[in-house]
Enzyme design. Sequence first.
Site, PDB file in Angstrom:
ATOM      1  N   CYS A   9       7.288 -51.806  12.834  1.00  0.00           N
ATOM      2  CA  CYS A   9       6.779 -50.467  13.120  1.00  0.00           C
ATOM      3  C   CYS A   9       7.887 -49.466  12.814  1.00  0.00           C
ATOM      4  O   CYS A   9       8.854 -49.808  12.128  1.00  0.00           O
ATOM      5  CB  CYS A   9       6.247 -50.340  14.558  1.00  0.00           C
ATOM      6  SG  CYS A   9       7.477 -50.353  15.876  1.00  0.00           S
ATOM      7  N   ASN A  12      10.713 -49.792  16.310  1.00  0.00           N
ATOM      8  CA  ASN A  12      10.874 -51.119  16.898  1.00  0.00           C
ATOM      9  C   ASN A  12      11.094 -51.066  18.409  1.00  0.00           C
ATOM     10  O   ASN A  12      11.842 -51.834  18.972  1.00  0.00           O
ATOM     11  CB  ASN A  12      12.001 -51.896  16.211  1.00  0.00           C
ATOM     12  CG  ASN A  12      12.026 -53.380  16.549  1.00  0.00           C
ATOM     13  OD1 ASN A  12      13.099 -53.969  16.656  1.00  0.00           O
ATOM     14  ND2 ASN A  12      10.892 -54.002  16.715  1.00  0.00           N
ATOM     15  N   CYS A  14       7.990 -49.846  20.446  1.00  0.00           N
ATOM     16  CA  CYS A  14       6.650 -49.819  21.053  1.00  0.00           C
ATOM     17  C   CYS A  14       5.729 -50.889  20.471  1.00  0.00           C
ATOM     18  O   CYS A  14       5.496 -51.914  21.094  1.00  0.00           O
ATOM     19  CB  CYS A  14       6.002 -48.439  20.879  1.00  0.00           C
ATOM     20  SG  CYS A  14       6.826 -47.091  21.753  1.00  0.00           S
ATOM     21  N   ARG A  15       5.205 -50.634  19.270  1.00  0.00           N
ATOM     22  CA  ARG A  15       4.166 -51.495  18.714  1.00  0.00           C
ATOM     23  C   ARG A  15       4.677 -52.851  18.258  1.00  0.00           C
ATOM     24  O   ARG A  15       4.107 -53.887  18.619  1.00  0.00           O
ATOM     25  CB  ARG A  15       3.479 -50.782  17.537  1.00  0.00           C
ATOM     26  CG  ARG A  15       2.736 -49.537  17.952  1.00  0.00           C
ATOM     27  CD  ARG A  15       2.223 -48.757  16.762  1.00  0.00           C
ATOM     28  NE  ARG A  15       3.349 -48.190  16.019  1.00  0.00           N
ATOM     29  CZ  ARG A  15       3.238 -47.572  14.857  1.00  0.00           C
ATOM     30  NH1 ARG A  15       2.061 -47.460  14.279  1.00  0.00           N
ATOM     31  NH2 ARG A  15       4.308 -47.063  14.260  1.00  0.00           N
ATOM     32  N   SER A  16       5.723 -52.876  17.435  1.00  0.00           N
ATOM     33  CA  SER A  16       6.162 -54.174  16.902  1.00  0.00           C
ATOM     34  C   SER A  16       6.743 -55.089  17.982  1.00  0.00           C
ATOM     35  O   SER A  16       6.470 -56.290  17.962  1.00  0.00           O
ATOM     36  CB  SER A  16       7.099 -54.025  15.703  1.00  0.00           C
ATOM     37  OG  SER A  16       8.240 -53.280  16.007  1.00  0.00           O
ATOM     38  N   ASP A 127       0.335 -45.159  17.375  1.00  0.00           N
ATOM     39  CA  ASP A 127       1.689 -45.251  17.928  1.00  0.00           C
ATOM     40  C   ASP A 127       1.703 -44.695  19.348  1.00  0.00           C
ATOM     41  O   ASP A 127       1.590 -43.483  19.547  1.00  0.00           O
ATOM     42  CB  ASP A 127       2.665 -44.479  17.049  1.00  0.00           C
ATOM     43  CG  ASP A 127       4.110 -44.739  17.401  1.00  0.00           C
ATOM     44  OD1 ASP A 127       4.387 -45.234  18.529  1.00  0.00           O
ATOM     45  OD2 ASP A 127       4.984 -44.456  16.563  1.00  0.00           O
TER      46      ASP A 127
END
Length: 158
Positions: A9, A12, A14-16, A127
Amino acid sequence: MKARVLFVCLGNICRSPMAEAVFRHEVQKAGLERVIEIDSAGTGDWHIGKPPHEGTRKLLDRLGISYAGMRARQFKADDYEIFDYVVCMDSKNERDVKETAGIQTDDAKVFKFMDLLPEKGVSDVPDPYYTGNFDEVYALVQEGCEALLARVKADLKL
């Protein structure tokens, strides 16, 4: 044979890392941690060395999913050579990964996370750093990780 999966993401945090933690959890439940390696990275360098975002940590804590030892790092060209699946959380991340890795054409090992869930009709994982909606992201991540695990298992003939 092993499979190496990298989630990418922007920062690195939140999402990933959420996808890394959820996928690791699913892989462990399936007893495949010896054949599937998992990591995450960001295309940007703002958060290198930091733990996942507080919203991601709170959500994972609530669900009993470990993120122990996870620290943000930046995607590098070598990652393209090391990982078999480079799963990008949005279109911009995918473009940035391809640019960093010097990929000029479509490559099956680099794809968007939402390609795993075409029925959703959504191209990018939102995001939560900007939306604040970590639960929405988790719902997509959980479903996508299940689809990814099925794909990896099929590819490895497990």
